[in-house]
Motif scaffolding. Structure first.
Motif, PDB file in Angstrom:
ATOM      1  N   ASN A 396      -4.861 -71.608  25.396  1.00  0.00           N
ATOM      2  CA  ASN A 396      -5.818 -70.403  26.103  1.00  0.00           C
ATOM      3  C   ASN A 396      -4.900 -69.294  26.591  1.00  0.00           C
ATOM      4  OD1 ASN A 396      -8.362 -71.739  24.898  1.00  0.00           O
ATOM      5  ND2 ASN A 396      -8.393 -73.023  26.465  1.00  0.00           N
ATOM      6  N   GLN A 399      -3.290 -66.378  24.474  1.00  0.00           N
ATOM      7  CA  GLN A 399      -3.728 -65.868  23.417  1.00  0.00           C
ATOM      8  C   GLN A 399      -3.913 -64.302  23.827  1.00  0.00           C
ATOM      9  OE1 GLN A 399      -7.710 -67.671  22.860  1.00  0.00           O
ATOM     10  NE2 GLN A 399      -6.782 -69.656  22.254  1.00  0.00           N
ATOM     11  N   SER A 446      -9.846 -73.213  19.687  1.00  0.00           N
ATOM     12  CA  SER A 446      -9.772 -72.100  20.911  1.00  0.00           C
ATOM     13  C   SER A 446      -9.726 -70.590  20.962  1.00  0.00           C
ATOM     14  CB  SER A 446      -8.501 -72.768  21.709  1.00  0.00           C
ATOM     15  OG  SER A 446      -7.380 -72.378  21.130  1.00  0.00           O
ATOM     16  N   GLN A 447      -9.364 -70.184  19.533  1.00  0.00           N
ATOM     17  CA  GLN A 447      -9.367 -68.734  19.312  1.00  0.00           C
ATOM     18  C   GLN A 447     -10.442 -68.023  18.749  1.00  0.00           C
ATOM     19  OE1 GLN A 447      -5.346 -68.447  17.193  1.00  0.00           O
ATOM     20  NE2 GLN A 447      -5.359 -70.648  17.171  1.00  0.00           N
ATOM     21  N   GLN A 451     -13.465 -69.307  15.956  1.00  0.00           N
ATOM     22  CA  GLN A 451     -14.805 -69.820  16.340  1.00  0.00           C
ATOM     23  C   GLN A 451     -15.819 -68.791  15.321  1.00  0.00           C
ATOM     24  OE1 GLN A 451     -15.177 -69.231  20.521  1.00  0.00           O
ATOM     25  NE2 GLN A 451     -13.637 -70.757  20.717  1.00  0.00           N
ATOM     26  N   THR A 485     -12.046 -79.212  22.496  1.00  0.00           N
ATOM     27  CA  THR A 485     -11.128 -77.864  22.238  1.00  0.00           C
ATOM     28  C   THR A 485     -12.406 -76.816  22.317  1.00  0.00           C
ATOM     29  OG1 THR A 485      -9.338 -78.978  21.144  1.00  0.00           O
ATOM     30  CG2 THR A 485      -9.369 -76.536  21.011  1.00  0.00           C
ATOM     31  N   SER A 489     -13.340 -73.912  25.749  1.00  0.00           N
ATOM     32  CA  SER A 489     -12.826 -72.509  25.197  1.00  0.00           C
ATOM     33  C   SER A 489     -13.970 -71.479  26.162  1.00  0.00           C
ATOM     34  CB  SER A 489     -13.068 -71.973  23.882  1.00  0.00           C
ATOM     35  OG  SER A 489     -13.128 -70.703  23.646  1.00  0.00           O
ATOM     36  N   LYS A 490     -13.411 -70.444  26.669  1.00  0.00           N
ATOM     37  CA  LYS A 490     -14.147 -69.424  27.480  1.00  0.00           C
ATOM     38  C   LYS A 490     -15.286 -68.597  26.455  1.00  0.00           C
ATOM     39  CE  LYS A 490     -10.726 -68.836  31.070  1.00  0.00           C
ATOM     40  NZ  LYS A 490      -9.667 -67.843  31.475  1.00  0.00           N
ATOM     41  N   THR A 491     -14.747 -68.507  25.140  1.00  0.00           N
ATOM     42  CA  THR A 491     -15.779 -67.733  24.228  1.00  0.00           C
ATOM     43  C   THR A 491     -16.693 -68.588  23.451  1.00  0.00           C
ATOM     44  OG1 THR A 491     -14.257 -67.746  22.502  1.00  0.00           O
ATOM     45  CG2 THR A 491     -13.878 -65.854  24.221  1.00  0.00           C
ATOM     46  N   ILE A 492     -16.817 -69.848  23.641  1.00  0.00           N
ATOM     47  CA  ILE A 492     -17.474 -70.647  22.697  1.00  0.00           C
ATOM     48  C   ILE A 492     -19.142 -70.282  22.930  1.00  0.00           C
ATOM     49  CG2 ILE A 492     -17.499 -72.680  24.410  1.00  0.00           C
ATOM     50  CD1 ILE A 492     -17.560 -72.794  20.562  1.00  0.00           C
TER      51      ILE A 492
END
Length: 526
Positions: A396, A399, A446-447, A451, A485, A489-492
């Motif tokens: 993370n 990235q 995580s990217q 996702q 994972t 993630s912050k974007t999930i």
């Protein structure tokens, strides 16, 4: 009265144990006295073994220093197999209870004789106890001050029993962690003993090299002693030997020497790294290079990871070119080494950048990885999937836009439809392939681009939260790592939406092995 939990034994139990301890201890002394008067004390030895293994070590510590253990050591010299084995078992238990300093002060002669014994179990007993001594800073000087015992340890390197030789190497390397120990091994007649043992045969010679590499890795001072003794010069000379198998083993030893910074500096100063690079270049014209080429590549792979992938690959371009060539080739052993090496290089950001700089050559390698992941033998497919996961992983905190673009382009280069291909693998009944595919999903989970691919693939998110899809513990663990994972993630939440995000969080909270309870309905008359 409620049971006592987590507070140790109650007063009644402690009282019984305190009465039992002296009674059992007395039995040990009595059995030893009886044995002293018997010619065939096997029955008493069996009883003694039962007693000493029934006592805790704390009770034995209070008892053993007052016992006459010489009788047990004497009984090791008999011909009866069971008698020897029983004595070894008893002594192993009793000596474990002794303080290492006391053991070194009072049993050096017995341990020395144990190393000279014809029976391997006795040798292992002696060497394991010496191993305990040399791990103790206060006790090791007593070993250093005993040249006879040191000499037997050195000779044990040349023994037939590999377990004894390995113990001897480890113990001697611990002895050499002080200046006094280095002086004892390299500045006295012990040095000649090491050289004499080295001449036993090829196998023993490399055991001595193993010891030298172990000692050299400790510090520049240790390396200086080993270099001045001539051992390292001799090892490096083996790189140019006629025997390809010996050459391969020598490269493996030199790889160990390169694990420390001072070891790498020494090898660079000696021109050894350049020589190994030239060996890679010359391997193409050597029909026997298959025996040692994998170790040459592993050497540079290790060097790149402990030093700098960029510097190593730029200074020694033959290395990375050979790795690409191995993966593109048809020899399974070479392909496997190439896959592992690329995976190691690509596991860090600097390594990813080095591979990216290779341009079209690496694009060809990626397409080859895609083909191998589908069409190779199972073991190579598994290694290939692990390599792909390593290449695509991106923590993370690393990235950046450029790196995310890089990993996404690599993923798309692997197959014409990579997501569909790996989804098919994840539904296969072969556990290793199934888990390998999940590892790739975890690498991209995580990217943001990964996702988005997942949420746009029909049925994929349903597969992730479906626990019944994983038949065994390794698969459940791999799936759980994927879920973890994603949740981390912050974007999930933004990409998957709240509904799926909450399902994933519930999965994570329940753990990898959660099974939903099924209610049963009672039927009248049952």
């Amino acid at each position: 009265m409620p049971p006592r939990c987590g507070r140790g034994p109650g007063p009644e139990l402690r009282s019984r144990e305190s009465r039992r301890g002296p009674k059992m201890a007395g039995a040990v002394g009595e059995l030893l006295r009886e044995m002293a008067e018997l010619e065939q004390p096997l029955e008493e030895l069996r009883s003694l073994k039962t007693v000493v293994y029934s006592l805790p070590l704390s009770a034995l510590r209070e008892l053993v220093t007052g016992l006459r253990l010489g009788l047990l050591f004497d009984l090791l010299n008999g011909d009866d197999r069971e008698q020897i084995d029983t004595c070894v078992a008893i002594l192993d238990r009793l000596l474990q209870a002794l303080d290492p300093v006391y053991l070194a002060q009072n049993f050096k002669v017995e341990l020395q004789k144990g190393l000279q014994h014809s029976d391997d179990t006795v040798k292992i007993l002696a060497m394991s106890q010496i191993g305990r001594i040399v791990e103790n800073a206060d006790a090791v000087p007593l070993i250093i001050a005993s040249p006879e015992l040191l000499r037997e340890m050195i000779h044990s390197i040349g023994g037939k029993k590999i377990s004894v030789a390995k113990e001897a190497i480890q113990s001697l390397s611990k002895v050499a962690q002080t200046k006094a120990g280095l002086d004892a091994l390299f500045m006295t007649s012990m040095l000649q003993d090491l050289k004499d043992v080295m001449g036993t045969n090829d196998v023993v010679r490399y055991r001595v090299y193993e010891l030298v590499v172990e000692i050299s890795s400790v510090s520049p001072v240790s390396l200086g002693y080993c270099a001045n003794s001539g051992f390292i010069t001799q090892l490096l000379a083996e790189l140019a030997g006629d025997d390809v198998l010996i050459r391969a083993t020598a490269i493996e030893m030199v790889t160990g020497l390169a694990q420390s910074q001072h070891g790498r500096q020494y090898l660079a100063q000696q021109g050894t790294i350049d020589r190994i690079s030239n060996m890679i270049i010359g391997a193409g014209s050597d029909p026997f290079s298959g025996f040692y080429l994998p170790n040459l590549v592993k050497f540079f792979g290790n060097l790149a990871m402990v030093d700098s992938p960029q510097q190593i690959c730029e200074r020694y371009p033959a290395f990375i070119e050979k790795v690409f060539e191995m993966i593109e080739g048809q020899e399974p052993t070479m392909i496997g080494v190439g896959l592992d090496t690329i995976g190691i290089l690509g596991s860090c950001i600097e390594g990813k950048q080095v591979l990216h700089k290779a341009g079209n050559k690496f694009q060809e390698v990626l397409r080859r990885l895609g083909s191998l992941s589908c069409n190779a033998a199972t073991d190579l497919r598994v290694r290939c999937l692990d390599t792909i996961a390593s290449l695509l992983s991106l923590p993370n905190d690393q990235q950046t836009e450029d790196l995310l673009g890089l990993t996404e382009s690599w993923f798309q280069t692997l197959h014409s439809q990579p997501m569909e291909t790996f989804c098919n693998m994840s539904s296969q009944p072969f556990p290793e392939i199934h888990i390998g595919a999940i590892k790739i999903f975890t690498a991209i989970a995580s990217q943001p681009w990964g996702q988005r691919l997942m949420i746009s693939t029909p049925g994929f998110v349903e597969y992730i939260v479906d626990r019944s899809a994983e038949p065994d513990k390794p698969s459940k663990d791999a799936k759980f790592e994927l879920v973890k994972t994603l949740v981390d993630s912050k974007t999930i939440a933004e990409i998957f939406g709240n509904q799926y995000y909450l399902q994933l969080r519930a999965y994570l909270r329940e753990g990898p092995y959660f099974v939903k309870a099924v209610a049963t309905v009672a039927v009248d008359g049952e």
